[in-house]
Design a protein around this motif. Sequence first.
Motif, mmCIF file in Angstrom:
data_model
loop_
_atom_site.group_PDB
_atom_site.id
_atom_site.type_symbol
_atom_site.label_atom_id
_atom_site.label_comp_id
_atom_site.label_asym_id
_atom_site.label_seq_id
_atom_site.Cartn_x
_atom_site.Cartn_y
_atom_site.Cartn_z
ATOM 1 N N ARG A 1 0.835 -1.213 0.000
ATOM 2 C CA ARG A 1 0.000 0.000 0.000
ATOM 3 C C ARG A 1 0.865 1.256 0.000
ATOM 4 N NH1 ARG A 1 -4.551 -2.329 4.022
ATOM 5 N NH2 ARG A 1 -6.106 -2.826 2.443
ATOM 6 N N LEU A 2 1.959 1.222 0.764
ATOM 7 C CA LEU A 2 2.877 2.365 0.768
ATOM 8 C C LEU A 2 3.445 2.587 -0.631
ATOM 9 C CD1 LEU A 2 5.147 1.917 3.950
ATOM 10 C CD2 LEU A 2 3.317 3.593 3.593
ATOM 11 N N LEU A 3 3.926 1.474 -1.225
ATOM 12 C CA LEU A 3 4.537 1.578 -2.553
ATOM 13 C C LEU A 3 3.507 2.081 -3.566
ATOM 14 C CD1 LEU A 3 6.575 -1.778 -2.585
ATOM 15 C CD2 LEU A 3 7.489 0.530 -2.252
ATOM 16 N N ALA A 4 2.283 1.537 -3.483
ATOM 17 C CA ALA A 4 1.242 1.926 -4.445
ATOM 18 C C ALA A 4 0.929 3.412 -4.324
ATOM 19 C CB ALA A 4 -0.020 1.089 -4.219
ATOM 20 N N ALA A 5 0.874 3.915 -3.080
ATOM 21 C CA ALA A 5 0.548 5.330 -2.877
ATOM 22 C C ALA A 5 1.627 6.228 -3.484
ATOM 23 C CB ALA A 5 0.386 5.621 -1.388
ATOM 24 N N ALA B 1 1.802 -2.362 -16.839
ATOM 25 C CA ALA B 1 1.649 -3.629 -16.128
ATOM 26 C C ALA B 1 2.713 -3.687 -15.035
ATOM 27 C CB ALA B 1 1.822 -4.792 -17.099
ATOM 28 N N VAL B 2 2.572 -4.665 -14.159
ATOM 29 C CA VAL B 2 3.589 -4.918 -13.143
ATOM 30 C C VAL B 2 4.257 -6.258 -13.472
ATOM 31 C CG1 VAL B 2 4.056 -5.317 -10.685
ATOM 32 C CG2 VAL B 2 2.260 -3.696 -11.367
ATOM 33 N N LEU B 3 5.585 -6.278 -13.468
ATOM 34 C CA LEU B 3 6.312 -7.534 -13.668
ATOM 35 C C LEU B 3 7.154 -7.813 -12.430
ATOM 36 C CD1 LEU B 3 7.725 -6.928 -17.284
ATOM 37 C CD2 LEU B 3 5.544 -8.010 -16.644
ATOM 38 N N THR B 4 7.136 -9.051 -11.954
ATOM 39 C CA THR B 4 8.073 -9.405 -10.885
ATOM 40 C C THR B 4 9.221 -10.188 -11.529
ATOM 41 O OG1 THR B 4 7.304 -11.576 -10.103
ATOM 42 C CG2 THR B 4 6.047 -9.643 -9.374
ATOM 43 N N ILE B 5 10.436 -9.730 -11.267
ATOM 44 C CA ILE B 5 11.606 -10.202 -12.016
ATOM 45 C C ILE B 5 12.382 -11.253 -11.228
ATOM 46 C CG2 ILE B 5 13.754 -9.473 -13.149
ATOM 47 C CD1 ILE B 5 11.261 -8.296 -14.497
ATOM 48 N N GLN B 6 12.680 -12.350 -11.892
ATOM 49 C CA GLN B 6 13.489 -13.433 -11.342
ATOM 50 C C GLN B 6 14.958 -13.174 -11.678
ATOM 51 O OE1 GLN B 6 14.343 -15.728 -9.434
ATOM 52 N NE2 GLN B 6 13.648 -17.732 -10.126
ATOM 53 N N SER B 7 15.851 -13.634 -10.822
ATOM 54 C CA SER B 7 17.288 -13.458 -11.040
ATOM 55 C C SER B 7 17.744 -14.202 -12.286
ATOM 56 C CB SER B 7 18.072 -14.016 -9.856
ATOM 57 O OG SER B 7 17.663 -13.405 -8.678
ATOM 58 N N GLY B 8 18.817 -13.718 -12.878
ATOM 59 C CA GLY B 8 19.522 -14.497 -13.885
ATOM 60 C C GLY B 8 19.191 -14.183 -15.330
ATOM 61 N N VAL C 1 2.965 -8.674 -6.724
ATOM 62 C CA VAL C 1 1.647 -9.116 -7.210
ATOM 63 C C VAL C 1 0.536 -8.319 -6.515
ATOM 64 C CG1 VAL C 1 0.105 -11.102 -7.453
ATOM 65 C CG2 VAL C 1 2.571 -11.401 -7.752
ATOM 66 N N ILE C 2 0.714 -8.066 -5.221
ATOM 67 C CA ILE C 2 -0.266 -7.241 -4.482
ATOM 68 C C ILE C 2 -0.310 -5.828 -5.068
ATOM 69 C CG2 ILE C 2 -0.877 -6.253 -2.237
ATOM 70 C CD1 ILE C 2 0.661 -8.578 -0.936
ATOM 71 N N LEU C 3 0.898 -5.316 -5.337
ATOM 72 C CA LEU C 3 1.022 -3.975 -5.904
ATOM 73 C C LEU C 3 0.216 -3.858 -7.200
ATOM 74 C CD1 LEU C 3 2.543 -1.293 -5.508
ATOM 75 C CD2 LEU C 3 4.511 -2.329 -6.674
ATOM 76 N N ALA C 4 0.286 -4.880 -8.035
ATOM 77 C CA ALA C 4 -0.464 -4.875 -9.295
ATOM 78 C C ALA C 4 -1.957 -4.748 -9.026
ATOM 79 C CB ALA C 4 -0.180 -6.153 -10.080
ATOM 80 N N GLU C 5 -2.441 -5.498 -8.059
ATOM 81 C CA GLU C 5 -3.864 -5.456 -7.715
ATOM 82 C C GLU C 5 -4.236 -4.060 -7.191
ATOM 83 O OE1 GLU C 5 -6.301 -7.465 -8.225
ATOM 84 O OE2 GLU C 5 -7.851 -6.568 -6.943
ATOM 85 N N LEU C 6 -3.394 -3.505 -6.333
ATOM 86 C CA LEU C 6 -3.696 -2.183 -5.766
ATOM 87 C C LEU C 6 -3.681 -1.103 -6.842
ATOM 88 C CD1 LEU C 6 -1.594 -2.332 -2.457
ATOM 89 C CD2 LEU C 6 -4.075 -2.631 -2.709
ATOM 90 N N LEU C 7 -2.799 -1.258 -7.836
ATOM 91 C CA LEU C 7 -2.711 -0.259 -8.904
ATOM 92 C C LEU C 7 -3.732 -0.533 -10.016
ATOM 93 C CD1 LEU C 7 1.199 0.004 -9.225
ATOM 94 C CD2 LEU C 7 -0.326 1.723 -8.234
ATOM 95 N N GLY C 8 -4.443 -1.660 -9.898
ATOM 96 C CA GLY C 8 -5.431 -2.023 -10.927
ATOM 97 C C GLY C 8 -4.789 -2.418 -12.251
#
Lengths: 322, 261
Positions: B105-109, B179-186, B135-142
């Motif tokens: 929520r902090l990040l989204a705000a 969109a929001v992407l969550t990035i994996q290492s490598g 993933v939560i951030l994506a939902e909060l940002l719609g």
Amino acid sequence: MSGILVVQEARKDGNTRAFQETLAAGRVLAGYTGLEIEAAGVGDSNSNLFAEFIGPPPAAAHAIEHPLLSRYTSDGYVLAFEQLIRKLQPAYAVFPHSYQARDFVPRLATRFSQALISDVTAIESGPAFVRQLFQGKMNAVYRHPGGGPCFVSIQSGAFRPDGTSGGVTTIDHFTPEIDAAQIRTRPGDPFRASAQTVDLGSAQRIVGVGRGIKDAANLPLVQDLASALGAELAASRPICDNGWLPMERQVGSSGQTVAPKLYVAAGISGAIQHLVGIKGSQCIVAINKDRDAPIFEVADYGIAGDLFEVLPALTAAVKKAK
Amino acid sequence: MTDMKIIVAIKQVPERDAPLRIDSAAQWIGESGLRYAMNEPDAYALEEALRLKESAGTEGEVVAVSAGPERVGTTLREALAKGADRAIHIVCGDLASRDALAVARLLAAAIQPENPSLVLTGLQSEDLGQGQTGVILAELLGLPHASLIVQAEMTATGLKVKRELEEGWFQFIELPAPAVLTIQSGGNKLRYATLMGIKRAKTKPVRTLAAADLGLASAPAVILDQVTLPQKQKSTQMLSGSAEEAAAALVEKLKFEAKVL
Ligand SMILES: Cc1cc2nc3c(=O)[nH]c(=O)nc-3n(C[C@H](O)[C@H](O)[C@H](O)COP(=O)(O)OP(=O)(O)OC[C@H]3O[C@@H](n4cnc5c(N)ncnc54)[C@H](O)[C@@H]3O)c2cc1C
Ligand SMILES: Nc1ncnc2c1ncn2[C@@H]1O[C@H](COP(=O)(O)O)[C@@H](O)[C@H]1O
């Protein structure tokens, strides 16, 4: 319902191991709360989603059916499970901690103003949920304050499905309302990237190397031990991420699963994503300079020491013993 | 095409080899004397953001965002030195007592008013390892999201990303932007900060926001009650002595006790 909803991930192929483990976790939770267990999963009318259970079957099973769910998408699954959970109102929703669950459950929980307690390794009275911190170096105990469903995901291998096989349960068919426009992602077919030229899965002895090796230039130290042992060389993820060894030598949840007679872990900390790949090993040896490294929790034999000293000594000792 | 604005969420975590102690209240670790670093998957998220901006060739912008106490500033400077254009520091001294929803929520705000074309996070933090903030951030940002991404490219209609699946499998996913992407290492090779980059970072803007100003605190969804030491699953035989002695003892054991040589 106000019970425990245990979620099955596979679509057609009967109950997965992950589901049986999740169900086992659900039973532990039921033991502490006295609540009843029901199951849910996405399937279609001719799937045998809930065919056979290890241990007593859940009181009921909910087969979620919709043509737009034939392919996994986070948007589709969030919509479907949101509607089912609003209908059933479980006190707990328990998922396997799979790549699929990690992709949609946090989003689903947010719709209920909840946060997922992810990757749970144990459930204690309270109920309290144990999960790892700092890649397994510490544990944390979490509680849910109530007021809405508690979302939990279960670490692979943490709970043991037990008991005689139970038969069928009543199946309820649930059709969520989903509109094609609500699904924003378009997933392609899964594919394998690298050609598999080494079969670590059938190797009898394996030497696995981790970030403790510091630099690609030091790899001959592990190669020497591997050849003395007649072993295959394997690695933790960061070694392959850095390109020091090809990805096909990576062991763990995103690499290969191995089951050798002997697995030597050199400079590997023992994060769960690595451990799931080696837990079938008959004998695990760990060499790590950190006496508290989690790898020692699963090792049969350990040497707490600097691998730059231990590896050459071990190579010499193996050669001498031949 | 309008200029691309990519936000990267970066968490500062204890250095990997840092010795950890449980604090006196047993609710977090003792933080005094600890050294900190950029969460590893977040370094890959930053790298992906810089590459996307470079390949677009426009006047794009990469903005690093982090929530945490004072010390987080050094990690944000590191991101600026590697090429981020500016940073937002959400000053928050009680991060450890906030759950993933509260942090998101902090990040989204902080992110919402920026109107980004893309938001990248790491897949998982090395300290809490919840694997869910992005993933939560994506939902909060719609916004739509894709997780466990090792490669991303912009297309005419949005994004095409490569997602890692279990056991060496992958898939491509197409999705609209933002969109929001969550990035994996490598996925990429990480760049180092150059001397020039480090020098220029000193003059790049870092905006600070107080966590308290970003919305009302809500009741926690989950509570971290206690931090404990893990229990051993197996009784490990530790072999001591010099390297030579330990090695010789181990070979004995492997040969005659475990019978695996
Ligand atoms: C979704 C997901 C999937 C993943 N899949 C995998 C996977 O398939 N396989 C995998 O391995 N990881 C995987 N990971 C990464 C995993 O979480 C860990 O980050 C990784 O396993 C750590 O590798 P490591 O032990 O080599 O490095 P580190 O954790 O950095 O450990 C290095 C170890 O070396 C020791 N050391 C340092 N110097 C010396 C020395 N001189 N002598 C002796 N010991 C020394 C240190 O004490 C430390 O314990 C995955 C992570 C995620 C989130
Ligand atoms: N305090 C924070 N500040 C900035 N980004 C964060 C913070 N906490 C988590 N993140 C982001 O969310 C990702 C996943 O974290 P987690 O859900 O804790 O595993 C991290 O890799 C970061 O990109």
